[in-house]
Design a protein around this motif. Structure first.
Motif, mmCIF file in Angstrom:
data_model
loop_
_atom_site.group_PDB
_atom_site.id
_atom_site.type_symbol
_atom_site.label_atom_id
_atom_site.label_comp_id
_atom_site.label_asym_id
_atom_site.label_seq_id
_atom_site.Cartn_x
_atom_site.Cartn_y
_atom_site.Cartn_z
ATOM 1 N N LEU A 12 0.842 -1.209 0.000
ATOM 2 C CA LEU A 12 0.000 0.000 0.000
ATOM 3 C C LEU A 12 0.872 1.252 0.000
ATOM 4 O O LEU A 12 0.615 2.206 -0.730
ATOM 5 N N THR A 44 2.444 1.672 -3.459
ATOM 6 C CA THR A 44 1.475 2.106 -4.476
ATOM 7 C C THR A 44 1.168 3.588 -4.295
ATOM 8 O O THR A 44 1.152 4.363 -5.255
ATOM 9 N N TYR A 59 2.068 6.478 -7.120
ATOM 10 C CA TYR A 59 1.088 7.365 -7.776
ATOM 11 C C TYR A 59 1.290 8.825 -7.365
ATOM 12 O O TYR A 59 1.076 9.725 -8.165
ATOM 13 N N GLU A 117 -16.435 4.931 -6.564
ATOM 14 C CA GLU A 117 -15.368 4.316 -7.344
ATOM 15 C C GLU A 117 -14.138 4.220 -6.456
ATOM 16 O O GLU A 117 -13.629 5.243 -5.987
ATOM 17 N N GLY A 164 -10.232 3.594 -5.992
ATOM 18 C CA GLY A 164 -9.086 3.728 -6.892
ATOM 19 C C GLY A 164 -9.484 4.625 -8.046
ATOM 20 O O GLY A 164 -9.317 4.288 -9.218
ATOM 21 N N GLY A 214 -8.300 7.427 -9.122
ATOM 22 C CA GLY A 214 -7.251 8.069 -9.906
ATOM 23 C C GLY A 214 -7.568 9.519 -10.194
ATOM 24 O O GLY A 214 -7.931 10.291 -9.304
ATOM 25 N N ARG A 232 -11.500 10.025 -14.101
ATOM 26 C CA ARG A 232 -12.163 9.936 -15.415
ATOM 27 C C ARG A 232 -13.393 9.016 -15.371
ATOM 28 O O ARG A 232 -14.428 9.336 -15.961
ATOM 29 N N ASP A 270 -9.384 7.295 -3.276
ATOM 30 C CA ASP A 270 -8.092 6.848 -3.802
ATOM 31 C C ASP A 270 -7.031 6.909 -2.713
ATOM 32 O O ASP A 270 -7.066 7.765 -1.824
ATOM 33 N N LEU A 271 -6.089 5.976 -2.842
ATOM 34 C CA LEU A 271 -4.989 5.850 -1.881
ATOM 35 C C LEU A 271 -4.040 7.037 -1.951
ATOM 36 O O LEU A 271 -3.417 7.399 -0.941
ATOM 37 N N GLY A 324 -8.325 7.304 0.811
ATOM 38 C CA GLY A 324 -8.681 6.101 1.551
ATOM 39 C C GLY A 324 -8.219 4.878 0.798
ATOM 40 O O GLY A 324 -7.793 4.971 -0.355
ATOM 41 N N SER A 325 -8.321 3.740 1.468
ATOM 42 C CA SER A 325 -7.920 2.482 0.828
ATOM 43 C C SER A 325 -9.104 1.545 0.722
ATOM 44 O O SER A 325 -9.898 1.417 1.667
ATOM 45 N N MET A 326 -9.175 0.855 -0.415
ATOM 46 C CA MET A 326 -10.253 -0.120 -0.608
ATOM 47 C C MET A 326 -10.152 -1.271 0.389
ATOM 48 O O MET A 326 -11.099 -2.038 0.546
ATOM 49 N N TRP A 358 -12.137 0.006 -11.032
ATOM 50 C CA TRP A 358 -11.745 -0.006 -12.450
ATOM 51 C C TRP A 358 -10.231 0.106 -12.519
ATOM 52 O O TRP A 358 -9.665 1.156 -12.265
ATOM 53 N N TYR A 359 -9.583 -1.027 -12.775
ATOM 54 C CA TYR A 359 -8.108 -1.072 -12.828
ATOM 55 C C TYR A 359 -7.484 -0.584 -11.522
ATOM 56 O O TYR A 359 -6.503 0.144 -11.533
ATOM 57 N N SER A 360 -8.059 -0.990 -10.406
ATOM 58 C CA SER A 360 -7.464 -0.636 -9.115
ATOM 59 C C SER A 360 -7.179 -1.869 -8.256
ATOM 60 O O SER A 360 -6.178 -1.871 -7.523
HETATM 61 C C1 LIG Z 1 -4.521 2.495 -12.923
HETATM 62 S S1 LIG Z 1 -5.176 3.750 -11.873
HETATM 63 C C2 LIG Z 1 -6.884 3.697 -12.358
HETATM 64 C C3 LIG Z 1 -7.607 4.965 -12.026
HETATM 65 C C4 LIG Z 1 -9.061 5.036 -12.489
HETATM 66 N N1 LIG Z 1 -9.864 3.961 -11.940
HETATM 67 C C5 LIG Z 1 -9.139 5.038 -13.992
HETATM 68 O O1 LIG Z 1 -9.464 3.999 -14.589
HETATM 69 O O2 LIG Z 1 -8.848 6.079 -14.573
HETATM 70 C C6 LIG Z 1 -5.198 2.922 -10.284
HETATM 71 C C7 LIG Z 1 -5.581 3.836 -9.121
HETATM 72 O O3 LIG Z 1 -5.891 2.996 -7.998
HETATM 73 C C8 LIG Z 1 -5.391 3.613 -6.834
HETATM 74 N N2 LIG Z 1 -5.219 2.572 -5.796
HETATM 75 C C9 LIG Z 1 -4.328 1.566 -5.781
HETATM 76 N N3 LIG Z 1 -4.484 0.820 -4.676
HETATM 77 C C10 LIG Z 1 -5.518 1.373 -3.971
HETATM 78 C C11 LIG Z 1 -6.153 1.067 -2.728
HETATM 79 N N4 LIG Z 1 -5.733 0.044 -1.953
HETATM 80 N N5 LIG Z 1 -7.197 1.830 -2.346
HETATM 81 C C12 LIG Z 1 -7.609 2.887 -3.085
HETATM 82 N N6 LIG Z 1 -7.028 3.244 -4.247
HETATM 83 C C13 LIG Z 1 -5.995 2.493 -4.696
HETATM 84 C C14 LIG Z 1 -4.088 4.271 -7.280
HETATM 85 O O4 LIG Z 1 -3.655 5.276 -6.386
HETATM 86 C C15 LIG Z 1 -4.475 4.785 -8.674
HETATM 87 O O5 LIG Z 1 -4.952 6.109 -8.616
#
Ligand SMILES: C[S@@+](CC[C@H](N)C(=O)[O-])C[C@H]1O[C@@H](n2cnc3c(N)ncnc32)[C@H](O)[C@@H]1O
Length: 215
Positions: free
Chosen positions: A7, A10, A14, A56, A58, A60, A63, A79-80, A100-102, A118-120
């Motif tokens: 964590l 990551t 970012y 949502e 993560g 980011g 978007r 988002d983290l 925050g963290s998921m 979504w990709y998180s």
């Molecule tokens: C690849 S980006 C995707 C962002 C967004 N979902 C998009 O598709 O545009 C991944 C994001 O997840 C966040 N992330 C990673 N681990 C996380 C966690 N444990 N909790 C919350 N956010 C997290 C990162 O900080 C980053 O902003």
């Protein structure tokens, strides 16, 4: 409790790349038509249940949160990375983004009509997904909706450099079967899955799973 290394890495990664990320992807369109189709289907399902609230995780640069908002969903982002949260707030001043963290969401039990990752979850080691999906199950209301997007594969990608910064960022490519099984075990029913071939710069197929929390 000490924060797990993955964590911290990551978040640091970012935080370091957020400015370059914003410059490189200023108005990045949300994925391709098939990704957007899944987000639209998710949005319609949530609207049938009152339109929100949705988070949502993560989020980011915001978007996807912004896209769901444009579809009429009551949505906010978590988002983290504080730098990514700042970027999302700048891009979408009308929406709420929190740090925050998921893995431990600051949300009451059963408080969401839907949750999007979504990709998180790609940044969480797969052996820890059961715990994360249990957390999703805790915050999503019975019959609520879940949408998860990720790259398909077995081998993680590990970056030690990004945009000229030293980072330690892992991107776990995942198996749709294994993610589905873990979601089912956590108390979700997987209602739809879409796996599409890579397009553009993508190296591997992309998967989107839509699930519903069992009542
Ligand atoms: C690849 S980006 C995707 C962002 C967004 N979902 C998009 O598709 O545009 C991944 C994001 O997840 C966040 N992330 C990673 N681990 C996380 C966690 N444990 N909790 C919350 N956010 C997290 C990162 O900080 C980053 O902003």
């Amino acid at each position: 409790m000490t924060e797990p290394t993955y964590l911290r890495d990551t978040r640091d990664g970012y935080d370091k790349i957020s400015a370059d990320y914003a410059e490189r992807f200023p108005t990045m369109l949300v994925d391709g038509p098939l990704g957007r189709a899944m987000l639209t289907a998710f949005a319609e399902s949530v609207q049938a249940a009152g339109g929100g609230p949705v988070v949502e995780v993560g989020s980011g640069a915001g978007r996807v949160t912004g896209y769901l908002d444009s579809l009429g969903v009551r949505v906010s982002g978590v988002d983290l990375s504080p730098a990514m949260v700042a970027l999302a707030r700048r891009n979408h001043p009308e929406l709420r983004f929190e740090e925050g963290s998921m893995t431990a969401l600051d949300l009451p039990d059963g408080s969401l009509a839907g949750l999007v990752a979504w990709y998180s979850v790609i940044h969480v080691p797969p052996e820890l997904h059961p715990g994360v999906f249990a957390e999703f199950h805790r915050v999503v209301a019975p019959d609520g909706h879940l949408l998860v997007g990720f790259q398909v594969g077995d081998e993680p990608l590990s970056f030690t450099e990004a945009f000229g910064h030293t980072v330690s960022l892992d991107f776990h490519r995942l198996s749709p079967d294994r993610v589905s099984d873990a979601l089912e075990k956590a108390g979700f029913t997987v209602e739809a899955r879409l796996v599409r071939e890579p397009s553009g710069d993508e190296k591997v197929p992309q998967a989107y799973l839509m699930a519903r929390r069992r009542a």
